[in-house]
Design a protein around this motif. Structure first.
Motif, PDB file in Angstrom:
ATOM      1  N   VAL A  64       0.856  -1.187   0.000  1.00 35.69           N
ATOM      2  CA  VAL A  64       0.000   0.000   0.000  1.00 35.69           C
ATOM      3  C   VAL A  64       0.893   1.238   0.000  1.00 35.69           C
ATOM      4  O   VAL A  64       2.046   1.173   0.431  1.00 35.69           O
ATOM      5  N   PRO A  65       0.385   2.366  -0.464  1.00 34.71           N
ATOM      6  CA  PRO A  65       1.196   3.581  -0.401  1.00 34.71           C
ATOM      7  C   PRO A  65       1.392   4.027   1.051  1.00 34.71           C
ATOM      8  O   PRO A  65       0.499   3.872   1.885  1.00 34.71           O
ATOM      9  N   LEU A  66       2.557   4.564   1.335  1.00 34.59           N
ATOM     10  CA  LEU A  66       2.866   5.065   2.674  1.00 34.59           C
ATOM     11  C   LEU A  66       1.837   6.094   3.124  1.00 34.59           C
ATOM     12  O   LEU A  66       1.490   6.175   4.302  1.00 34.59           O
ATOM     13  N   SER A  67       1.302   6.846   2.182  1.00 31.68           N
ATOM     14  CA  SER A  67       0.366   7.929   2.512  1.00 31.68           C
ATOM     15  C   SER A  67      -0.908   7.444   3.195  1.00 31.68           C
ATOM     16  O   SER A  67      -1.595   8.227   3.835  1.00 31.68           O
ATOM     17  N   ILE A  68      -1.229   6.150   3.097  1.00 32.52           N
ATOM     18  CA  ILE A  68      -2.453   5.653   3.726  1.00 32.52           C
ATOM     19  C   ILE A  68      -2.415   5.835   5.239  1.00 32.52           C
ATOM     20  O   ILE A  68      -3.451   5.947   5.890  1.00 32.52           O
ATOM     21  N   PHE A  69      -1.229   5.909   5.806  1.00 27.62           N
ATOM     22  CA  PHE A  69      -1.102   6.049   7.259  1.00 27.62           C
ATOM     23  C   PHE A  69      -1.222   7.494   7.727  1.00 27.62           C
ATOM     24  O   PHE A  69      -1.135   7.760   8.917  1.00 27.62           O
ATOM     25  N   PHE A  70      -1.418   8.412   6.806  1.00 28.71           N
ATOM     26  CA  PHE A  70      -1.507   9.824   7.154  1.00 28.71           C
ATOM     27  C   PHE A  70      -2.823  10.382   6.646  1.00 28.71           C
ATOM     28  O   PHE A  70      -3.283  10.025   5.575  1.00 28.71           O
ATOM     29  N   GLY A  71      -3.426  11.243   7.395  1.00 26.94           N
ATOM     30  CA  GLY A  71      -4.692  11.802   6.973  1.00 26.94           C
ATOM     31  C   GLY A  71      -4.871  13.209   7.488  1.00 26.94           C
ATOM     32  O   GLY A  71      -4.057  13.737   8.227  1.00 26.94           O
ATOM     33  N   ARG A  90      -8.974  11.351   3.729  1.00 26.22           N
ATOM     34  CA  ARG A  90      -7.556  10.987   3.693  1.00 26.22           C
ATOM     35  C   ARG A  90      -7.124  10.748   2.256  1.00 26.22           C
ATOM     36  O   ARG A  90      -7.727   9.952   1.546  1.00 26.22           O
ATOM     37  N   GLU A  91      -6.080  11.431   1.844  1.00 25.23           N
ATOM     38  CA  GLU A  91      -5.532  11.205   0.514  1.00 25.23           C
ATOM     39  C   GLU A  91      -4.756   9.910   0.533  1.00 25.23           C
ATOM     40  O   GLU A  91      -4.042   9.607   1.482  1.00 25.23           O
ATOM     41  N   ILE A  92      -4.919   9.129  -0.524  1.00 28.77           N
ATOM     42  CA  ILE A  92      -4.198   7.872  -0.637  1.00 28.77           C
ATOM     43  C   ILE A  92      -3.467   7.847  -1.965  1.00 28.77           C
ATOM     44  O   ILE A  92      -3.811   8.578  -2.883  1.00 28.77           O
ATOM     45  N   GLY A  93      -2.483   7.009  -2.053  1.00 26.80           N
ATOM     46  CA  GLY A  93      -1.688   6.957  -3.274  1.00 26.80           C
ATOM     47  C   GLY A  93      -0.775   8.158  -3.353  1.00 26.80           C
ATOM     48  O   GLY A  93      -0.789   9.040  -2.499  1.00 26.80           O
ATOM     49  N   GLY A  94       0.023   8.181  -4.377  1.00 27.70           N
ATOM     50  CA  GLY A  94       0.995   9.249  -4.525  1.00 27.70           C
ATOM     51  C   GLY A  94       0.676  10.215  -5.642  1.00 27.70           C
ATOM     52  O   GLY A  94       1.478  11.080  -5.958  1.00 27.70           O
ATOM     53  N   GLY A  95      -0.482  10.068  -6.262  1.00 25.85           N
ATOM     54  CA  GLY A  95      -0.841  10.954  -7.362  1.00 25.85           C
ATOM     55  C   GLY A  95      -0.109  10.619  -8.651  1.00 25.85           C
ATOM     56  O   GLY A  95      -0.095  11.416  -9.590  1.00 25.85           O
TER      57      GLY A  95
END
Length: 189
Positions: A64-71, A90-95
């Motif tokens: 999963v993208p690291l960004s899933i742990f941040f919101g 919460r944004e997910i993925g890296g765009g």
């Protein structure tokens, strides 16, 4: 939160949901992380906070993208886990590739997740992906080209499609964004 530690809210819940959706035990995760079962259990119960290095390893382990742990802000206490305000998704993925995604589900603890995806003009997934999920998407606006299991489709606003573990790719060669609502089971983000 320090620069080397993870955000404290929902991280444990998300880690547990990712682990269980992949049918992994606490011992499986502990072995792959080089940690104890107790450490994984404490992280999942939010009794300990994983470091950024731990989160990188977990994102790789769960793919999963690291960004899933941040919101963003979770909103008032009485809404947590029930209501997700538009500005608090919460944004997910890296765009990457011109795809912008946000999590509509309050968290990852259900048997499914709901994702809001915006495929920007010119966005394209260069290689087909396949994952062990069932996914249904409803195109709310725009036009999107799909290849599912080698078959090409063009979907427009109001159309929907399903992917059941098949290889698929997408492209938006059109001048307007394509916006889709996805329901994915089990959760992958």
């Amino acid at each position: 939160m320090t620069p080397t530690s993870a955000p404290t809210s929902l991280v444990g819940q998300d880690i547990r949901a990712l682990r269980t959706s992949r049918q992994m035990t606490l011992a499986d995760v502990a072995a792959r992380m080089g940690r104890s079962v107790g450490w994984v259990s404490q992280i999942e119960r939010d009794l300990s906070t994983p470091t950024m290095d731990d989160l990188r390893k977990l994102s790789t382990l769960f793919d999963v993208p690291l960004s899933i742990f941040f919101g963003k802000s979770e909103g008032p206490e009485e809404e947590r886990g029930v209501v997700v305000r538009a500005g608090a998704r919460r944004e997910i993925g890296g765009g990457e590739g011109g795809l912008v995604e946000t999590l509509i589900s309050p968290d990852l603890t259900d048997d499914f997740e709901v994702i809001h995806s915006t495929f920007l003009p010119g966005a394209k997934l260069d290689h087909a992906i396949s994952r062990p999920t069932t996914e249904v998407a409803y195109l709310m606006s725009g036009t999107l080209d799909l290849v599912i299991d080698g078959q090409s489709f063009t979907v427009t606003a109001g159309d929907s499609f399903r992917v059941r573990g098949s290889a698929y790719s997408w492209a938006n060669p059109y001048p307007a964004p394509a916006i889709a609502l996805w329901v994915i089971s089990p959760p992958v983000y």
